[in-house]
Design an enzyme around this catalytic site. Sequence first.
Site, PDB file in Angstrom:
ATOM      1  N   ASP A 215       0.836  -1.192   0.000  1.00  0.00           N
ATOM      2  CA  ASP A 215       0.000   0.000   0.000  1.00  0.00           C
ATOM      3  C   ASP A 215       0.881   1.256   0.000  1.00  0.00           C
ATOM      4  O   ASP A 215       1.862   1.343   0.735  1.00  0.00           O
ATOM      5  CB  ASP A 215      -0.888  -0.014   1.251  1.00  0.00           C
ATOM      6  CG  ASP A 215      -1.894   1.105   1.269  1.00  0.00           C
ATOM      7  OD1 ASP A 215      -2.754   1.146   0.372  1.00  0.00           O
ATOM      8  OD2 ASP A 215      -1.816   1.955   2.187  1.00  0.00           O
ATOM      9  N   GLU A 274       1.524  -0.680  -5.110  1.00  0.00           N
ATOM     10  CA  GLU A 274       0.495   0.310  -5.391  1.00  0.00           C
ATOM     11  C   GLU A 274       1.232   1.644  -5.444  1.00  0.00           C
ATOM     12  O   GLU A 274       1.505   2.265  -4.417  1.00  0.00           O
ATOM     13  CB  GLU A 274      -0.585   0.349  -4.312  1.00  0.00           C
ATOM     14  CG  GLU A 274      -1.712   1.319  -4.662  1.00  0.00           C
ATOM     15  CD  GLU A 274      -2.218   2.156  -3.496  1.00  0.00           C
ATOM     16  OE1 GLU A 274      -3.293   2.762  -3.643  1.00  0.00           O
ATOM     17  OE2 GLU A 274      -1.556   2.240  -2.461  1.00  0.00           O
TER      18      GLU A 274
END
Length: 536
Positions: A215, A274
């Site tokens: 993330d 990401e």
Amino acid sequence: MTDLIRDLGEPEARTAPWWRDAVIYQVYVRSFADGDGDGVGDLPGLRQRLGHLAGLGVDAVWVTPFYPSPMADFGYDVADYRDVDPVFGTLSDAVGLIDDAHRLGMKVIFDVVPNHTSDRHPWFQRAVAAGPGSPERARYLFRPGRGTAGELPPNDWQSVFGGPAWTRLPDGEWYLHLFASEQPDLDWDHPEVRAEFESVLRFWLDLGVDGFRVDVAHGMVKAAGLPDVGPGEQAKMLGTEVLPYFDQDGVHEIHRAWRRVLSAYPGDRVGVAEAWAPTPERLARYVRPDELHQAFNFHFLTAGFDAASFREVIDESLRTARSVGAPCTWVLSNHDVKRHVTRYGGGPVGLARARAAALLTLALPGSAYVYQGEELGLPEVLDLPEEAQRDPQRLRSPGEGRDGCRVPIPWGGAAPPFGFGPPGSAASWLPVPESFAELSVERQSADPRSTLALYREALRIRRQHPDLGDGPLAFLPAPEGVLAFRRGAGLVCAVNTSPRAVDLPRPGGDLLLASAEVAQGADAVRLPPDSAAWWG
């Protein structure tokens, strides 16, 4: 749809690492399946529904965070990286999920959230208690304020969720949070932070997980001195410009260290970034041979349903990925963006375009990601009651927020929430609209022309056809509004993004699959508007 399929025989044995051409299914765990009836999806529910994913034909399952969390950002504010929040189950459920998926032939990828922790994480709690200048605060980004009495934030940085990226404590110091105030950013220049996360990775790798989706992989390192951004609306700069808090060069040494951890384990363990970067060239840096294995291709996600736009993004993505020897990834939706059925216009047109985009995506070289419910053609839920909306991004700044793409998926039955939990369950955490009845897994499984049937067949052909997956792509001449390309020795994909039917020379081979009815003559085919087809 089955009448358009021919048997392709057994798939060839893999020779390249599995992740180079994997189809990976994203599970937003709160909204996938509720095993205990409390209205919230959980790991037992996911384990019970793994057969759906095996039947769909995906290679791996990516599971969003299930760690202990106050849920200020629904699990992306982690209080303990080595356990499972009771709302989602137990640590034994996480281990059981890995084992169950492996028995079904699927890999498992877990989310890791390294840019920030929860404000309830023991490190941050100790930092607040210890006070300014303490060693405990050095793990985070605490700074004195500006102004005559320190009453102004240390710089002009804005939170992705809206408003200032700084919160002041009663003792006068400010701490940085690029997302919600409950998500304080870590200082990745601190060696304890780096050592802790390498330990977290090893904890889950030792339990058998096949990799991690990282993330905010572009956010861990901030520019020295934390300089102001300057004039301009920062929200519009995200992913388009290099900011002092995103896509700094220093993040790459972190990813190199993580690659060394992953490479120390057998079985091609994978890291997926990401990462929002302003150019494909900068994005490609995250997947250099000694860094992570994949990076999400958000430029493809944000392309309009238009042949020229798709062609430009595909060309650019393939060129930059090949420059570092990495595969491309292709994604149409996820838990942070409006579902593409709705982005493409909604209603029958949006669904037709989404079906065509699915065949386009699954025909491209590299790896594809499927967001839960995409295989059912789910649209965005745009009319959630005001009191039901929970997204912190929406609560901090005006806009629609992300709740509409996170509504639980329908499994079967006649009434909401359509089998999301066992009989007698509590109301689902987000309400499921009545209109989802026609889109349930049960209903679509009985319809050979459903979107679910289309995905199942496309994934079956992709597994078996030697020209699909990783490998070469060559674009073919095509009329305006049509994108056509050849994969390998013989497979042809054609996508008509125009509002009218288009006649094309008949490709060689048989019609393998189409998103809508294709008329075929001896020398030509007629491709309907907003449709795609494969020949081979």
